[in-house]
Scaffold this motif. Structure first.
Motif, PDB file in Angstrom:
ATOM      1  N   GLU A  47       0.825  -1.207   0.000  1.00 50.26           N
ATOM      2  CA  GLU A  47       0.000   0.000   0.000  1.00 50.26           C
ATOM      3  C   GLU A  47       0.855   1.251   0.000  1.00 50.26           C
ATOM      4  OE1 GLU A  47      -4.177  -1.040   2.134  1.00 50.26           O
ATOM      5  OE2 GLU A  47      -2.519  -0.529   3.455  1.00 50.26           O
ATOM      6  N   GLY A  48       0.445   2.204  -0.847  1.00 48.12           N
ATOM      7  CA  GLY A  48       1.061   3.523  -0.831  1.00 48.12           C
ATOM      8  C   GLY A  48       2.525   3.541  -1.184  1.00 48.12           C
ATOM      9  N   ILE A  49       2.989   2.579  -1.992  1.00 43.14           N
ATOM     10  CA  ILE A  49       4.417   2.484  -2.334  1.00 43.14           C
ATOM     11  C   ILE A  49       4.568   2.602  -3.836  1.00 43.14           C
ATOM     12  CG2 ILE A  49       6.445   0.997  -2.291  1.00 43.14           C
ATOM     13  CD1 ILE A  49       5.410  -0.211   0.264  1.00 43.14           C
ATOM     14  N   THR A  50       5.590   3.337  -4.272  1.00 44.62           N
ATOM     15  CA  THR A  50       5.827   3.550  -5.691  1.00 44.62           C
ATOM     16  C   THR A  50       6.066   2.240  -6.431  1.00 44.62           C
ATOM     17  OG1 THR A  50       7.287   4.583  -7.311  1.00 44.62           O
ATOM     18  CG2 THR A  50       8.283   3.939  -5.240  1.00 44.62           C
ATOM     19  N   GLY A  51       5.712   2.233  -7.690  1.00 36.39           N
ATOM     20  CA  GLY A  51       5.902   1.030  -8.498  1.00 36.39           C
ATOM     21  C   GLY A  51       7.173   1.030  -9.304  1.00 36.39           C
ATOM     22  N   THR A  52       7.985   2.100  -9.192  1.00 32.38           N
ATOM     23  CA  THR A  52       9.201   2.157 -10.006  1.00 32.38           C
ATOM     24  C   THR A  52      10.357   1.387  -9.409  1.00 32.38           C
ATOM     25  OG1 THR A  52       9.695   4.269  -8.949  1.00 32.38           O
ATOM     26  CG2 THR A  52       8.635   4.357 -11.105  1.00 32.38           C
ATOM     27  N   SER A  53      10.230   0.935  -8.174  1.00 34.87           N
ATOM     28  CA  SER A  53      11.287   0.156  -7.543  1.00 34.87           C
ATOM     29  C   SER A  53      10.673  -0.919  -6.661  1.00 34.87           C
ATOM     30  CB  SER A  53      12.187   1.072  -6.699  1.00 34.87           C
ATOM     31  OG  SER A  53      13.132   0.307  -5.992  1.00 34.87           O
ATOM     32  N   THR A  54      11.303  -2.094  -6.652  1.00 40.02           N
ATOM     33  CA  THR A  54      10.798  -3.199  -5.835  1.00 40.02           C
ATOM     34  C   THR A  54      11.492  -3.295  -4.480  1.00 40.02           C
ATOM     35  OG1 THR A  54      12.399  -4.745  -6.799  1.00 40.02           O
ATOM     36  CG2 THR A  54      10.266  -4.526  -7.917  1.00 40.02           C
ATOM     37  N   LYS A  55      12.510  -2.454  -4.242  1.00 43.17           N
ATOM     38  CA  LYS A  55      13.319  -2.589  -3.020  1.00 43.17           C
ATOM     39  C   LYS A  55      12.492  -2.443  -1.752  1.00 43.17           C
ATOM     40  CE  LYS A  55      17.741  -1.195  -5.026  1.00 43.17           C
ATOM     41  NZ  LYS A  55      18.850  -0.214  -4.991  1.00 43.17           N
ATOM     42  N   LYS A  56      11.560  -1.495  -1.738  1.00 48.57           N
ATOM     43  CA  LYS A  56      10.802  -1.213  -0.519  1.00 48.57           C
ATOM     44  C   LYS A  56       9.430  -1.873  -0.505  1.00 48.57           C
ATOM     45  CE  LYS A  56      13.105   3.207   0.301  1.00 48.57           C
ATOM     46  NZ  LYS A  56      12.931   4.668   0.527  1.00 48.57           N
ATOM     47  N   ARG A  57       9.149  -2.734  -1.472  1.00 47.85           N
ATOM     48  CA  ARG A  57       7.847  -3.405  -1.511  1.00 47.85           C
ATOM     49  C   ARG A  57       7.955  -4.744  -0.791  1.00 47.85           C
ATOM     50  NH1 ARG A  57       5.301  -3.655  -7.228  1.00 47.85           N
ATOM     51  NH2 ARG A  57       7.303  -3.250  -8.200  1.00 47.85           N
ATOM     52  N   ALA A  58       7.607  -4.729   0.486  1.00 45.47           N
ATOM     53  CA  ALA A  58       7.796  -5.916   1.326  1.00 45.47           C
ATOM     54  C   ALA A  58       6.968  -7.093   0.836  1.00 45.47           C
ATOM     55  CB  ALA A  58       7.447  -5.576   2.778  1.00 45.47           C
ATOM     56  N   ALA A  59       5.681  -6.856   0.515  1.00 49.82           N
ATOM     57  CA  ALA A  59       4.808  -7.951   0.085  1.00 49.82           C
ATOM     58  C   ALA A  59       5.280  -8.532  -1.249  1.00 49.82           C
ATOM     59  CB  ALA A  59       3.366  -7.458  -0.035  1.00 49.82           C
ATOM     60  N   PHE A  60       5.721  -7.685  -2.155  1.00 46.70           N
ATOM     61  CA  PHE A  60       6.225  -8.154  -3.450  1.00 46.70           C
ATOM     62  C   PHE A  60       7.432  -9.059  -3.255  1.00 46.70           C
ATOM     63  CE2 PHE A  60       8.884  -7.941  -7.194  1.00 46.70           C
ATOM     64  CZ  PHE A  60       7.985  -8.052  -8.235  1.00 46.70           C
ATOM     65  N   ASN A  61       8.377  -8.616  -2.441  1.00 50.49           N
ATOM     66  CA  ASN A  61       9.592  -9.407  -2.220  1.00 50.49           C
ATOM     67  C   ASN A  61       9.283 -10.722  -1.496  1.00 50.49           C
ATOM     68  OD1 ASN A  61      11.415  -7.549  -3.417  1.00 50.49           O
ATOM     69  ND2 ASN A  61      11.298  -6.269  -1.600  1.00 50.49           N
TER      70      ASN A  61
END
Length: 526
Positions: A47-61
């Motif tokens: 939620e509320g996280i940019t899509g240009t980088s995966t580094k800070k996307r906890a659920a994605f990682n």
């Protein structure tokens, strides 16, 4: 049975319920239930996280880690832009997932990564998503700059000021601390370390509620133009919209400066006095307990009691000449005292070291080395002469590269004018870009002139070798001071409370020690 995961990336600042996490959850559950051989494993959402980088996307990682562990065989996501707006990330992750037998189905785009042409179609869709991110970033950046020009304040609250809703207002209690700091420095002429210690002893807290003040903290306050009522913004900028990494602005972009923007805490006369004092004391760029490589002993004299580096302070004689004295940073900044909240602080090493004495100690250690000095002198001189010849031979290539770069920058300046006259950029953007390219051209021209001047110099190889040998001999024998040589040779010195000084040289196992009961004795090794 095929275990299926889904991925959502939703923005918390949008009211559009079609993009909400709940709506997407419901959609994916209903879709999976309609497939007879599918079963839902988990819905991952950021939620509320940019899509240009995966580094800070906890659920994605976490989803990628689970896929590598074989917990599901298929990922559903709404569209390519929800998965990632970075085309390299999109291709990289989908390719890796396909290799481990996990497909990705982009619902709205009608793309399955298990199909033969999926990567081509993904490249096209991913490029579109990435370009949209670039345009969005550019629009946001442009909008923020216009807001800054109108006086909207970006950033967080600081000592003496509240920053909220784009406006800045005085916080009375913190303002009194700011006035005290400026008065102590500008009027009472106290040093930043002394001011920091006095604030700690008085129990005054920083803006973040920390009782421990530091010299660097005081300097930042003294240099902050907000306290005189001015506003300077865009001190940092984001050069890459994909990584979002911030960098300090060293002229890459124009600052937004507004004088007399808000209520000042410090009058301009005191502000000017403090800025002149900062320049006079030459600590404008000091960074706390860190050290630069400005001096031979910067960061290389250690305290044997607390482990901190020694820092240099100027001491003036009656004839106004000066010498440097090195002291433990902890002792200088904190002294030694007891604090009810934080306990014992500071350092009581009680020893200082004059720079000329430190240099004598280092020379004695170097001169005591058992080495073949003649062979070293010849080898170093030969290497230096070879480096000079190589530099001369590379001069033509260097000049050619500089000339090519000058032509390229001139071409860019012409492109800027074309873009302005075709109304693709504004006048402000044209002026900013022209200024930047003009600065680059000036620098390149100076480099080219230096290279051309060097190419015209004629070197006599034998004379050069002889001259280099003399210079190297003087340095190795410590007859001539060379900061580069001493910095390279010295690993560190350690000063103890009892006056003992230990010296370590780079790549050597010995330790040289100077005993306090005989300060004129040569250092011995053990």
């Amino acid at each position: 049975m095929i275990w299926v995961a889904s991925y959502c990336r939703v923005s918390t600042d949008k009211d559009d319920q079609a993009n909400s996490f709940e709506s997407q959850q419901r959609y994916f559950r209903e879709y999976i239930q309609c497939q007879p051989d599918w079963a839902l494993y988990e819905i991952y959402a950021d939620e509320g996280i940019t899509g240009t980088s995966t580094k800070k996307r906890a659920a994605f990682n976490r989803m990628i880690r689970d896929a590598r562990m074989g917990k599901f065989q298929l990922i559903l996501t709404k569209e390519v832009s929800r998965f990632s707006r970075n085309i390299l990330d999109t291709i990289s992750y989908t390719r890796e997932l396909r290799q481990i037998g996990v497909g990705v189905l982009f619902m709205n785009d009608g793309i399955s990564t298990l199909e033969p042409d999926a990567e081509l179609r993904l490249s096209i869709m991913g490029s579109i998503a990435q370009e949209e991110s670039r345009k969005t970033s550019s629009r946001v950046k442009w909008g923020q700059t216009r807001q800054m020009e109108r006086g909207v304040v970006f950033g967080r609250s600081l000592l003496g000021y509240y920053v909220k809703g784009g406006s800045i207002t005085v916080e009375p209690e913190g303002a009194e601390v700011v006035r005290l700091i400026f008065y102590k420095y500008g009027v009472e002429k106290k040093g930043t370390s002394v001011i920091a210690r006095e604030l700690r002893e008085a129990g005054i807290l920083t803006c973040r509620g920390n009782p421990k003040w530091s010299s660097s903290h005081i300097i930042k306050i003294l240099k902050n133009e907000k306290y005189v009522g001015d506003l300077v913004q865009k001190k940092t900028f984001t050069p890459d919209y994909l990584t979002h990494a911030k960098k300090y602005n060293h002229g890459e972009e124009a600052l937004v400066v507004i004088r007399n923007h808000h209520q000042p805490i410090i009058d301009r006369e005191l502000w000017d006095t403090v800025q002149e004092e900062l320049k006079k004391r030459n600590i404008h760029g000091q960074q706390g307990c860190g050290h630069s490589n400005r001096y031979v002993f910067s960061g290389k004299i250690k305290c044997g009691e607390c482990g901190a580096s020694f820092v240099a302070r100027k001491r003036y004689r009656r004839d106004r000449t000066f010498y440097r004295r090195w002291s433990c940073f902890t002792a200088v900044s904190e002294g030694r005292y007891s604090d009810a909240r934080s306990g014992q602080l500071g350092c009581d090493v009680g020893k200082t070291l004059r720079e000329d004495a430190a240099m004598d100690i280092l020379r004695q250690a170097i001169q005591s080395l058992r080495i073949d000095r003649e062979r070293i002198i010849q080898n170093v001189a030969a290497l230096a002469a070879e480096a000079v010849r190589d530099g001369e031979q590379e001069g033509e290539d260097c000049a050619g590269n500089l000339e090519a770069e000058i032509r390229r920058i001139k071409g860019k300046k012409e492109d800027v004018l074309d873009a302005f006259f075709s109304k693709r950029i504004t006048e402000d953007e044209m002026r900013m870009m022209n200024g930047r390219y003009g600065s680059q051209l000036t620098s390149l021209q100076q480099q080219l002139e230096a290279v051309q001047s060097r190419e015209q110099t004629c070197w006599d190889p034998d004379r050069l070798r002889a001259d280099l040998e003399k210079r190297v001999a003087a340095i190795v024998s410590c007859r001539t001071d060379s900061e580069v040589f001493y910095k390279t040779v010295l690993d560190h010195m350690t000063v103890y409370r009892d006056g003992r000084i230990e010296v370590r040289l780079h790549l050597l196992p010995q330790t040289w020690v100077l005993l306090p009961d005989n300060p004129d004795a040569s250092p011995g090794s053990f």
